[in-house]
Write an enzyme that holds these catalytic residues in place. Structure first.
Site, mmCIF file in Angstrom:
data_model
loop_
_atom_site.group_PDB
_atom_site.id
_atom_site.type_symbol
_atom_site.label_atom_id
_atom_site.label_comp_id
_atom_site.label_asym_id
_atom_site.label_seq_id
_atom_site.Cartn_x
_atom_site.Cartn_y
_atom_site.Cartn_z
ATOM 1 N N GLU A 1 0.810 -1.211 0.000
ATOM 2 C CA GLU A 1 0.000 0.000 0.000
ATOM 3 C C GLU A 1 0.850 1.271 0.000
ATOM 4 O O GLU A 1 1.928 1.309 0.584
ATOM 5 C CB GLU A 1 -0.959 -0.025 1.194
ATOM 6 C CG GLU A 1 -1.937 -1.181 1.048
ATOM 7 C CD GLU A 1 -3.001 -1.278 2.117
ATOM 8 O OE1 GLU A 1 -4.115 -1.695 1.765
ATOM 9 O OE2 GLU A 1 -2.748 -0.968 3.292
ATOM 10 N N CYS B 1 3.411 8.554 1.323
ATOM 11 C CA CYS B 1 3.911 7.598 2.311
ATOM 12 C C CYS B 1 4.093 6.260 1.587
ATOM 13 O O CYS B 1 3.123 5.668 1.121
ATOM 14 C CB CYS B 1 2.858 7.503 3.422
ATOM 15 S SG CYS B 1 3.250 6.325 4.692
ATOM 16 N N CYS C 1 6.385 -6.961 6.946
ATOM 17 C CA CYS C 1 7.462 -6.464 7.800
ATOM 18 C C CYS C 1 7.818 -7.555 8.792
ATOM 19 O O CYS C 1 6.954 -8.273 9.269
ATOM 20 C CB CYS C 1 7.012 -5.210 8.548
ATOM 21 S SG CYS C 1 8.357 -4.389 9.441
ATOM 22 N N CYS D 1 6.607 -5.377 15.620
ATOM 23 C CA CYS D 1 6.180 -4.419 16.655
ATOM 24 C C CYS D 1 4.737 -4.754 17.058
ATOM 25 O O CYS D 1 3.877 -4.975 16.208
ATOM 26 C CB CYS D 1 6.277 -2.988 16.136
ATOM 27 S SG CYS D 1 7.975 -2.540 15.695
ATOM 28 N N CYS E 1 1.440 -2.729 15.640
ATOM 29 C CA CYS E 1 1.390 -2.350 14.219
ATOM 30 C C CYS E 1 0.677 -3.417 13.391
ATOM 31 O O CYS E 1 0.982 -4.606 13.501
ATOM 32 C CB CYS E 1 2.810 -2.137 13.692
ATOM 33 S SG CYS E 1 2.871 -1.663 11.953
ATOM 34 N N CYS F 1 -1.372 5.789 10.075
ATOM 35 C CA CYS F 1 -0.126 5.136 10.538
ATOM 36 C C CYS F 1 -0.431 3.784 11.155
ATOM 37 O O CYS F 1 -1.292 3.670 12.019
ATOM 38 C CB CYS F 1 0.533 5.942 11.650
ATOM 39 S SG CYS F 1 1.082 7.537 11.177
HETATM 40 N N1 SAH Z 1 9.225 0.381 9.977
HETATM 41 C C1 SAH Z 1 9.368 1.799 10.022
HETATM 42 C C2 SAH Z 1 8.367 2.572 9.152
HETATM 43 C C3 SAH Z 1 6.911 2.178 9.151
HETATM 44 S S1 SAH Z 1 5.775 2.669 10.371
HETATM 45 C C4 SAH Z 1 9.306 2.287 11.449
HETATM 46 O O1 SAH Z 1 9.074 1.483 12.339
HETATM 47 O O2 SAH Z 1 9.556 3.452 11.694
HETATM 48 C C5 SAH Z 1 5.496 4.367 10.397
HETATM 49 C C6 SAH Z 1 5.135 4.840 11.835
HETATM 50 O O3 SAH Z 1 3.804 4.442 12.249
HETATM 51 C C7 SAH Z 1 6.072 4.246 12.855
HETATM 52 O O4 SAH Z 1 6.480 5.195 13.795
HETATM 53 C C8 SAH Z 1 5.201 3.204 13.506
HETATM 54 O O5 SAH Z 1 5.690 2.819 14.733
HETATM 55 C C9 SAH Z 1 3.860 3.908 13.554
HETATM 56 N N2 SAH Z 1 2.751 2.993 13.838
HETATM 57 C C10 SAH Z 1 2.726 1.666 13.657
HETATM 58 N N3 SAH Z 1 1.534 1.145 14.039
HETATM 59 C C11 SAH Z 1 0.797 2.181 14.480
HETATM 60 C C12 SAH Z 1 -0.540 2.289 14.947
HETATM 61 N N4 SAH Z 1 -1.345 1.227 15.040
HETATM 62 N N5 SAH Z 1 -0.996 3.518 15.285
HETATM 63 C C13 SAH Z 1 -0.215 4.607 15.134
HETATM 64 N N6 SAH Z 1 1.047 4.558 14.668
HETATM 65 C C14 SAH Z 1 1.553 3.368 14.336
#
Ligand code: SAH
Length: 406
Positions: free
Chosen positions: A95, A108, A115, A119, A122, A377
């Site tokens: 996406e 974005c 991935c 985390c 996410c 995000c």
């Molecule tokens: N892998 C990279 C880039 C992708 S995520 C990273 O970790 O930075 C982009 C941002 O969105 C990151 O800061 C991530 O932690 C955040 N993010 C992930 N899941 C989220 C969620 N459910 N709500 C809000 N932000 C989230």
């Protein structure tokens, strides 16, 4: 056979010069003309390249092509945010999201199919990981978004109109609102629709270093997308060795997904912290700024109700960041199916921000965009055929020797 033709999309300037001279016996300036057509004018067909001789174009089309990913679905949010699902193969999709604002347009983009960082908060992590995107697949997201946002008069192959959609992915009906009849996208004063590119889509960009860095060079190249280094942002969960490497090789803005002010909590939220704890990560960040003469690093901090949003956490963050060139970006948690987390109440987010501000730390709250189409995000899930056998959170046990229970 189109498979034998070299895809020019994503080739570095020097690679393209070598290609035109070795394969076509042409002068290097031909490569510069080609880059202008591909990136500035969004051409995917050599026949529209009117300043190249007919004969040269014919030979080009025998040995080269400009091949971009196919759009499976387009969704448009009530706030103007757009999300495209792009086909990676028969079953998988990634996406890309465009976020329009009055003073800028942010794209974005994704760096991987899924991935592997695992985390816990996410949505992409839940999908697992399949593979890295190629340079062409990364750059292709920008190429496609630019074409889609330009409207029906952009240069391009006949039939590849702005809203052409490919067939649905196997096993998944084409979802999303049809894109036809969209209001024209605003073009800003400098004539650009996309003013900023951020690696905040699916994937961990530093885990795909080999392809992400050449793609960023095309974003910065004045014959490519010609963006300033402050307008290209790489966001990472904290792959420390690659941050040091990047400091030597490419100059872009860095964002770091911190999400917790101490190792115990960060070990649970961002498992890579068990390998590269906060102290080590921050040292790499300050080194990055020193080497690149950068202004500051943005630390992303997702606000999880009752988990990392207490005043005590804000005070711990103050101790980590005081006097450092850091900006805190507080992101209200975006919910997705199956998550055990909840978004912090607005009052808790404001209180957290105030504590940081009172201690001289710049902290802003990210406005949620596109959540009605799951484009916010952490909500990007695409379609991923998971190939990981063991999740990172289980592979890297925490201090108590426990793997995370999902
Ligand atoms: N892998 C990279 C880039 C992708 S995520 C990273 O970790 O930075 C982009 C941002 O969105 C990151 O800061 C991530 O932690 C955040 N993010 C992930 N899941 C989220 C969620 N459910 N709500 C809000 N932000 C989230």
């Amino acid at each position: 056979m189109s498979g034998d033709r070299t895809n020019l999309l994503g080739l570095a300037r020097a690679e393209l010069e070598t290609f035109v001279s070795e394969r076509l016996g042409a002068k290097p300036f031909r490569a510069r003309q080609l880059m202008k057509w591909i990136y500035r004018r969004g051409a995917a067909d050599f026949s529209v390249m009117s300043d190249l001789q007919r004969e040269f174009r014919a030979r080009l089309s025998e040995v080269a092509q400009i091949s971009v990913p196919q759009i499976v679905t387009t969704q448009v949010s009530s706030d103007g945010t757009r999300k495209w699902m792009l086909r990676m193969d028969e079953v998988q999709g990634i996406e890309t999201v465009y976020i329009p604002e009055p003073d800028r347009g942010t794209l974005c983009i994704s760096s991987q199919v899924g991935c592997a960082m695992d985390c816990s908060f996410c949505a992409t992590a839940q999908q697992g990981f399949n593979r890295n995107l190629s340079v062409a697949e990364i750059v292709g997201q920008v190429w496609l978004a630019q074409r889609e946002l330009a409207g029906p008069h952009a240069a391009g192959p006949p039939g590849a109109g702005p809203h052409a959609a490919g067939p649905p992915l196997a096993g998944r009906p084409a979802a999303g609102s049809p894109a036809a009849g969209l209001p024209a996208t605003e073009t800003r004063a400098d004539g650009r629709t996309i003013t900023n590119i951020v690696f905040m889509g699916m994937g961990e960009p530093l885990a795909n270093y080999r392809n992400v860095v050449p793609a960023m060079r095309i974003f910065l190249d004045d014959l490519g997308y010609d963006l300033s280094r402050r307008r290209v942002t790489l966001s990472t969960s904290g792959l420390v060795p690659q941050i040091y490497k990047l400091a030597e090789e490419c100059n872009v803005a860095l964002a770091v997904s911190l999400h917790a002010p101490n190792d115990e909590l960060r070990n649970e939220l961002v498992p890579i912290n068990r390998k590269h704890p906060i102290g080590e990560l921050l040292r790499a960040c300050w080194h990055y700024l020193d080497t690149q003469n950068g202004r500051s690093i943005t630390f992303e901090y997702v606000m999880l109700d009752g988990v990392n949003d207490k005043p005590e956490h804000a005070r711990q963050l103050v101790r980590l960041m005081k006097g450092r060139p850091a900006k805190l970006n507080l992101i209200p948690f975006n919910i997705f199916p199956g998550t055990r987390y909840r978004r912090s109440p607005t009052a808790a987010i404001l209180r957290f921000r105030d504590i940081l501000n009172e201690h001289g730390i710049i902290a802003t709250t990210r406005r949620t965009r596109g959540d009605d189409i799951d484009a916010a995000c952490g909500q990007l899930a695409g379609r991923v055929n998971d190939r990981t056998l063991v999740r990172l959170g289980s592979k890297l046990p925490n201090a108590r020797g426990e793997a995370r229970v999902r």
